[in-house]
Design a protein around this motif. Structure first.
Motif: not given
Length: 451
Positions: A143, A145, A159, A163
């Motif tokens: 995980e 960004v 976006e 995310q």
């Protein structure tokens, strides 16, 4: 006010579980932090703990499970079905989920993976399982960004919002190219102040610290500590961004390594918990105890070789425990400093030679100081002769110098041969110094006293 775990609270929860009063139980624990839930679970019986895990929402119990001691967690997982474990893993970050999976048998791992409906999450977990647990690949989470260098600032914001829904904490924003190769990082301040029609390539910061999937955990910790990082990106062999390691992950790693090294230094050869069974604890402790036993027998053999001389100078035996204890203590002190220096990277190159010189200098000062004190006490209190006291004093200085050299050199040699230098501390150093210390003591006494 800080939440407190009390006997009354545990008894109340046990009563509610016994009565199967789920509604009041849920109400009672609704605002309780997951770390406190973990502490409550630890205080309950296995049946009650399992009941509570099944009752509470997976969003809370998944975090609580990660807070549990490994032994407690393993016992609870054994009572859950593959689907129930999968439900917990879905709520976890991929690195935590992979840690849980590593505690399961290969057969159960396959069953759990098949129960995870989120295919991407399952694939990410499987990918992390390929890496050693103590490598950057094994520590990282998937995980994060990331933004493409060709995106506009406006498109980037859209976006990022999408995310960020899957990321617990956004420590950094990483910039990649069209092939997912790491290019740099993006400052949130620069992003907010940039014109909406600007491209990310015009505002991102190209300088970024990173590690590869094969970087050892100790090196990751050293880099993050040196540059004061809250997170660090992880890349593969083709420089593609594959994950990130956050400060909480590396703190957990450091804690586990410290516990392992502490046990190793104490003569426990594998990671054990206080509540592990007797067989596992015996297997971990017995090898080092046997080393100590043979060391003791070796020292006894040396003493027996001078048995005749002891009849003439019986007071020399009084100082055998002093010689052994001093040698062991000095050796452990020296090795502890060296092991610490090797672990944090402060011992490199010519610094090792400087460390050895410094340890010998310290040993000489300490040896002379102790020898003078012992010389006076032995002469006055034990009424030993001048030559006997001199023998003990000279032996102490020699033994302390020898122990300091052994304690300094052995960890360095082990480290050079890719062996954890932590094994040099504790019983290993103590036993070797006991034997060499006794031998040195009697050889010096023989030279001075002429027996």
């Amino acid at each position: 006010m800080q939440f407190q775990i009390s006997t009354e609270l545990i008894e109340k929860i046990q009563f509610l579980i016994e009565e199967r009063n789920d509604e009041e139980l849920l109400l009672h624990l609704e605002e309780v932090h997951h770390a406190d839930i973990a502490e409550i679970i630890t205080e309950l019986s296995l049946d009650d703990a399992t009941y509570l895990v099944r009752l509470l929402d997976s969003g809370k119990t998944s975090e609580a499970i990660m807070e549990l001691e490994e032994g407690v967690r393993e016992r609870i997982l054994e009572t859950l079905s593959a689907k129930e474990i999968a439900d917990e893993l879905v709520e976890m970050d991929t690195d935590d989920a992979a840690d849980i999976m590593n505690e399961l048998s290969p057969e159960l791992q396959k069953q759990v993976i098949s129960e995870i409906k989120d295919e991407q999450h399952a694939e990410d977990i499987v990918e992390l399982l390929r890496y050693p647990e103590d490598s950057a690949g094994g520590l990282m989470a998937k995980e994060l960004v990331k933004v493409n260098e060709n995106w506009s600032v406006t498109g980037c914001m859209t976006e990022m919002r999408a995310q960020a829904e899957n990321v617990t904490r956004v420590h950094s924003i990483y910039v990649v190219d069209d092939k997912n190769r790491l290019k740099g990082r993006l400052s949130l301040k620069d992003l907010l102040t940039a014109a909406s029609n600007e491209n990310i390539r015009d505002v991102y910061i190209p300088n970024v610290d990173y590690v590869t999937v094969h970087t050892e955990g100790e090196e990751v910790a050293r880099i993050m500590q040196k540059y004061d990082l809250e997170a660090i990106p992880v890349i593969d062999e083709m420089r593609r961004l594959v994950g990130r390691i956050t400060i909480d992950d590396i703190v957990d790693f450091i804690k586990e390594e410290a516990e392992r090294d502490y046990q190793m230094a104490a003569g426990i050869s594998e990671g054990v918990e206080a509540d592990d069974n007797i067989f596992k604890q015996t297997r971990a402790r017995l090898p080092w105890l046997l080393i100590g036993m043979f060391g003791g027998l070796g020292a006894a053999g040396i003493i027996s070789g001078f048995q005749g001389s002891m009849a003439v100078f019986p007071k020399l035996l009084l100082f055998v425990p002093l010689i052994q204890a001093t040698a062991g203590n000095v050796g452990v002190q020296s090795s502890a400093i060296v092991v610490q220096g090797l672990a944090n990277g402060s011992l490199k190159g010519n610094i090792i030679a400087k460390r050895l010189f410094k340890e010998i200098s310290l040993a000489l000062v300490n040896g002379i100081s102790i020898a003078i004190i012992v010389f006076i006490i032995s002469s006055v209190w034990f009424e030993t002769s001048y030559t006997e006291s001199l023998s003990v004093g000279v032996a102490l200085i020699s033994v302390i110098l020898l122990a300091a050299m052994i304690g300094t050199v052995i960890p360095i040699i082990l480290d050079k041969n890719n062996i954890d230098p932590a094994v040099a501390t504790g019983p290993f150093i103590t036993t070797s110094n006991d034997v060499f210390g006794i031998l040195t003591y009697f050889l010096i006494a023989k030279a001075i006293l002429g027996f």
